[in-house]
Motif scaffolding. Structure first.
Motif, PDB file in Angstrom:
ATOM      1  N   GLY A  77       0.987  -1.158   0.195  1.00 43.34           N
ATOM      2  CA  GLY A  77      -0.167  -0.304   0.383  1.00 43.34           C
ATOM      3  C   GLY A  77       0.760   1.307  -0.120  1.00 43.34           C
ATOM      4  N   GLU A  78       0.117   2.386   0.091  1.00 39.66           N
ATOM      5  CA  GLU A  78       0.456   3.909   0.023  1.00 39.66           C
ATOM      6  C   GLU A  78       1.546   3.701   1.055  1.00 39.66           C
ATOM      7  OE1 GLU A  78      -0.494   6.956  -2.337  1.00 39.66           O
ATOM      8  OE2 GLU A  78      -0.361   4.926  -3.240  1.00 39.66           O
ATOM      9  N   GLU A  79       0.992   3.696   2.862  1.00 36.73           N
ATOM     10  CA  GLU A  79       2.442   3.550   3.895  1.00 36.73           C
ATOM     11  C   GLU A  79       3.394   3.013   3.853  1.00 36.73           C
ATOM     12  OE1 GLU A  79       1.854   6.311   6.281  1.00 36.73           O
ATOM     13  OE2 GLU A  79      -0.099   6.954   4.753  1.00 36.73           O
ATOM     14  N   GLY A  80       3.289   1.791   3.023  1.00 36.86           N
ATOM     15  CA  GLY A  80       4.481   0.732   3.818  1.00 36.86           C
ATOM     16  C   GLY A  80       5.637   1.517   2.163  1.00 36.86           C
ATOM     17  N   ALA A  81       5.345   2.236   1.116  1.00 33.66           N
ATOM     18  CA  ALA A  81       5.666   2.564  -0.259  1.00 33.66           C
ATOM     19  C   ALA A  81       6.286   3.927   0.359  1.00 33.66           C
ATOM     20  CB  ALA A  81       5.289   2.329  -0.879  1.00 33.66           C
ATOM     21  N   LYS A  82       5.576   4.619   1.059  1.00 29.20           N
ATOM     22  CA  LYS A  82       5.898   6.116   1.551  1.00 29.20           C
ATOM     23  C   LYS A  82       7.330   5.662   2.745  1.00 29.20           C
ATOM     24  CE  LYS A  82       1.937   8.967   1.311  1.00 29.20           C
ATOM     25  NZ  LYS A  82       0.943   9.354   2.132  1.00 29.20           N
ATOM     26  N   ARG A  83       7.320   4.386   3.274  1.00 31.19           N
ATOM     27  CA  ARG A  83       8.258   4.554   4.476  1.00 31.19           C
ATOM     28  C   ARG A  83       9.389   3.882   3.635  1.00 31.19           C
ATOM     29  NH1 ARG A  83       7.569   3.425   9.589  1.00 31.19           N
ATOM     30  NH2 ARG A  83       5.844   4.366   9.501  1.00 31.19           N
ATOM     31  N   LEU A  84       9.342   2.430   2.664  1.00 26.23           N
ATOM     32  CA  LEU A  84      10.122   2.693   2.282  1.00 26.23           C
ATOM     33  C   LEU A  84      11.158   3.443   1.357  1.00 26.23           C
ATOM     34  CD1 LEU A  84       8.927  -0.681   0.448  1.00 26.23           C
ATOM     35  CD2 LEU A  84      10.879  -0.846   1.863  1.00 26.23           C
ATOM     36  N   ALA A  85      10.184   4.782   0.892  1.00 25.34           N
ATOM     37  CA  ALA A  85      10.946   5.692   0.423  1.00 25.34           C
ATOM     38  C   ALA A  85      12.240   6.626   1.243  1.00 25.34           C
ATOM     39  CB  ALA A  85      10.023   6.627  -0.388  1.00 25.34           C
ATOM     40  N   GLU A  86      11.653   6.811   1.735  1.00 23.49           N
ATOM     41  CA  GLU A  86      12.269   7.301   3.729  1.00 23.49           C
ATOM     42  C   GLU A  86      13.135   6.655   3.471  1.00 23.49           C
ATOM     43  OE1 GLU A  86       9.079   7.680   6.831  1.00 23.49           O
ATOM     44  OE2 GLU A  86       8.252   9.294   5.622  1.00 23.49           O
ATOM     45  N   ALA A  87      14.020   5.405   3.832  1.00 23.62           N
ATOM     46  CA  ALA A  87      14.604   4.822   4.508  1.00 23.62           C
ATOM     47  C   ALA A  87      14.944   4.456   3.100  1.00 23.62           C
ATOM     48  CB  ALA A  87      13.898   2.978   4.482  1.00 23.62           C
ATOM     49  N   LEU A  88      15.001   4.657   2.391  1.00 24.12           N
ATOM     50  CA  LEU A  88      16.278   4.462   0.553  1.00 24.12           C
ATOM     51  C   LEU A  88      16.812   5.989   0.851  1.00 24.12           C
ATOM     52  CD1 LEU A  88      14.061   2.898  -2.070  1.00 24.12           C
ATOM     53  CD2 LEU A  88      15.939   2.191  -1.011  1.00 24.12           C
ATOM     54  N   GLN A  89      16.465   7.439   1.549  1.00 24.87           N
ATOM     55  CA  GLN A  89      16.927   8.862   1.714  1.00 24.87           C
ATOM     56  C   GLN A  89      18.153   8.162   2.622  1.00 24.87           C
ATOM     57  OE1 GLN A  89      16.200  11.477   0.461  1.00 24.87           O
ATOM     58  NE2 GLN A  89      14.795   9.788  -0.302  1.00 24.87           N
ATOM     59  N   SER A  90      18.522   7.226   3.447  1.00 23.36           N
ATOM     60  CA  SER A  90      19.835   7.096   4.233  1.00 23.36           C
ATOM     61  C   SER A  90      20.641   5.994   3.338  1.00 23.36           C
ATOM     62  CB  SER A  90      19.504   7.108   5.517  1.00 23.36           C
ATOM     63  OG  SER A  90      18.879   6.061   6.106  1.00 23.36           O
ATOM     64  N   ASN A  91      20.044   5.047   2.389  1.00 22.26           N
ATOM     65  CA  ASN A  91      20.384   4.105   1.888  1.00 22.26           C
ATOM     66  C   ASN A  91      21.164   4.175   0.371  1.00 22.26           C
ATOM     67  OD1 ASN A  91      20.593   1.241   0.160  1.00 22.26           O
ATOM     68  ND2 ASN A  91      19.637   0.283   1.976  1.00 22.26           N
ATOM     69  N   SER A  92      22.833   3.621   0.556  1.00 23.91           N
ATOM     70  CA  SER A  92      22.960   3.829  -0.700  1.00 23.91           C
ATOM     71  C   SER A  92      23.749   2.657  -1.300  1.00 23.91           C
ATOM     72  CB  SER A  92      24.402   4.807  -0.025  1.00 23.91           C
ATOM     73  OG  SER A  92      25.567   3.910   1.011  1.00 23.91           O
ATOM     74  N   THR A  93      23.359   1.894  -0.868  1.00 25.32           N
ATOM     75  CA  THR A  93      23.241   0.128  -1.845  1.00 25.32           C
ATOM     76  C   THR A  93      22.813  -0.158  -2.045  1.00 25.32           C
ATOM     77  OG1 THR A  93      22.885  -0.719   0.034  1.00 25.32           O
ATOM     78  CG2 THR A  93      25.165  -0.553   0.319  1.00 25.32           C
ATOM     79  N   LEU A  94      21.286  -0.272  -1.831  1.00 26.28           N
ATOM     80  CA  LEU A  94      19.867  -0.631  -3.189  1.00 26.28           C
ATOM     81  C   LEU A  94      20.547   0.125  -3.740  1.00 26.28           C
ATOM     82  CD1 LEU A  94      18.312  -2.635  -2.500  1.00 26.28           C
ATOM     83  CD2 LEU A  94      16.336  -1.075  -2.520  1.00 26.28           C
ATOM     84  N   THR A  95      20.540  -0.530  -5.387  1.00 25.19           N
ATOM     85  CA  THR A  95      20.199  -0.420  -7.026  1.00 25.19           C
ATOM     86  C   THR A  95      18.945  -0.656  -7.154  1.00 25.19           C
ATOM     87  OG1 THR A  95      21.292  -1.873  -7.509  1.00 25.19           O
ATOM     88  CG2 THR A  95      22.790   0.045  -6.772  1.00 25.19           C
ATOM     89  N   SER A  96      17.977  -1.624  -7.009  1.00 28.78           N
ATOM     90  CA  SER A  96      16.820  -2.468  -7.527  1.00 28.78           C
ATOM     91  C   SER A  96      15.985  -2.218  -6.974  1.00 28.78           C
ATOM     92  CB  SER A  96      16.931  -3.672  -8.536  1.00 28.78           C
ATOM     93  OG  SER A  96      15.889  -4.068  -9.338  1.00 28.78           O
ATOM     94  N   LEU A  97      14.573  -1.947  -6.512  1.00 35.35           N
ATOM     95  CA  LEU A  97      13.638  -2.041  -6.249  1.00 35.35           C
ATOM     96  C   LEU A  97      12.488  -2.485  -6.811  1.00 35.35           C
ATOM     97  CD1 LEU A  97      11.934  -1.905  -3.413  1.00 35.35           C
ATOM     98  CD2 LEU A  97      11.648   0.491  -3.872  1.00 35.35           C
ATOM     99  N   SER A  98      12.107  -3.474  -6.706  1.00 32.57           N
ATOM    100  CA  SER A  98      10.509  -3.788  -7.919  1.00 32.57           C
ATOM    101  C   SER A  98       9.281  -3.910  -6.519  1.00 32.57           C
ATOM    102  CB  SER A  98      10.309  -5.370  -7.913  1.00 32.57           C
ATOM    103  OG  SER A  98       8.875  -5.695  -9.240  1.00 32.57           O
TER     104      SER A  98
END
Length: 295
Positions: A71-92
């Motif tokens: 859902g929308e809330e789970g996606a928003k939380r993932l987007a916030e986490a990726l702000q401090s993650n510099s290794t993940l390059t592929s997300l489905s």
């Protein structure tokens, strides 16, 4: 485990609880680079736990969360986490009930390190559905252009409305002036009708006077005609009655006419109007002319 680099857990139904356990493991794992979790129903809470793990994980490069109902809330939380993650390059994120707008926001915020982001709101299996930034900007520009067109149209309509109002005001003023002119014309017509009625009365009065004068003129013409007839006769051939008629027509006094009548009818001699007895010949005056009469 210090050697595992890929974990394929797709379609195993681990749900929210399994996602929590994996998130805990990721926080202390430094070898895993690929994690496949498609179609596991981890939901919004499971996505939030994985997002917390991504904030501290520095080895994971690929994460597949297709069809998990985050859902929308789970996606928003993932987007916030990726702000401090510099290794993940592929997300489905395919088939997770995420709006296209939010997917575009996620891509915009993570494009500095996420080179492959997949996601769709359609239920047709994994596919790339996030619009490219150029397309989003194009749509935005189209909306902006349309907005400007609407504003220009609105301005044009407002200008037309004002023009029509001014035209209506002008027409009302013209109507008022025409009504004033019409009133003046009506007043003039009434005045002319009144004047005409007075003139008709005068004309009728003149007509009566003319009729009377015509009658008088006709009477005088008759008199003149008779005088002409009498004057055309020889004076000695006039009878007493003709003399009397002539004297009346000439305006001789009535008593003189009566005197002539009496003397002319009752006696053998005529007495002149001046009272002069000349024997058998008598002298009289008709219209200023002296005439002789025989007995």
């Amino acid at each position: 485990n210090s050697t595992l680099t890929t974990l394929h857990h797709g379609g195993n139904g681990i749900r929210e609880e399994g996602a929590k356990r994996l998130a805990e493991a990721l926080q202390s794992n430094f070898t895993l680079t690929t994690l496949i979790l498609w179609h596991n129903g981890i939901g919004e809470e499971g996505a939030k736990r994985l997002a917390e793990a991504l904030q501290s994980n520095s080895t994971l490069t690929t994460l597949d969360l297709w069809s998990n109902g985050i859902g929308e809330e789970g996606a928003k939380r993932l987007a916030e986490a990726l702000q401090s993650n510099s290794t993940l390059t592929s997300l489905s994120l395919d088939r997770n009930n995420i709006s296209t707008f939010l997917l575009a926001r996620i891509k915009q915020k993570t494009e500095w390190n996420i080179t492959q982001l997949k996601g769709t709101t359609e239920a047709k299996g994994p596919q790339i559905a996030v619009k490219e930034e150029g397309k989003v900007r194009s749509d935005r520009d189209k909306v902006k252009t349309r907005l400007e067109e609407v504003r220009e149209t609105s301005k044009a309509e407002e200008a037309e409305r004002k023009r029509q109002e001014e035209e209506i005001t002008t027409m009302k003023e013209r109507k008022r002036k025409l009504e004033e002119e019409l009133k003046k014309l009506n007043d003039n017509i009434v005045a002319k009708e009144r004047e005409n009625n007075e003139w008709v009365k005068k004309v009728k009065g003149k007509g009566v006077e003319i009729e009377w004068l015509e009658k008088q003129f006709a009477s005088l013409e008759v008199k003149v005609k008779r005088l002409d007839e009498l004057n055309s006769k020889a004076i000695k051939s006039l009878t007493v009655e003709e003399v009397k008629e002539t004297m009346r027509l000439e305006g001789v006094r009535a008593d003189a006419v009566e005197t002539l009548g009496r003397n002319g009818v009752d006696g053998d001699t005529l007495v002149d109007l001046n009272g002069s007895d000349l024997g058998g010949m008598r002298i009289g005056w008709i219209g200023g002319n002296q005439v002789q009469f025989v007995t």
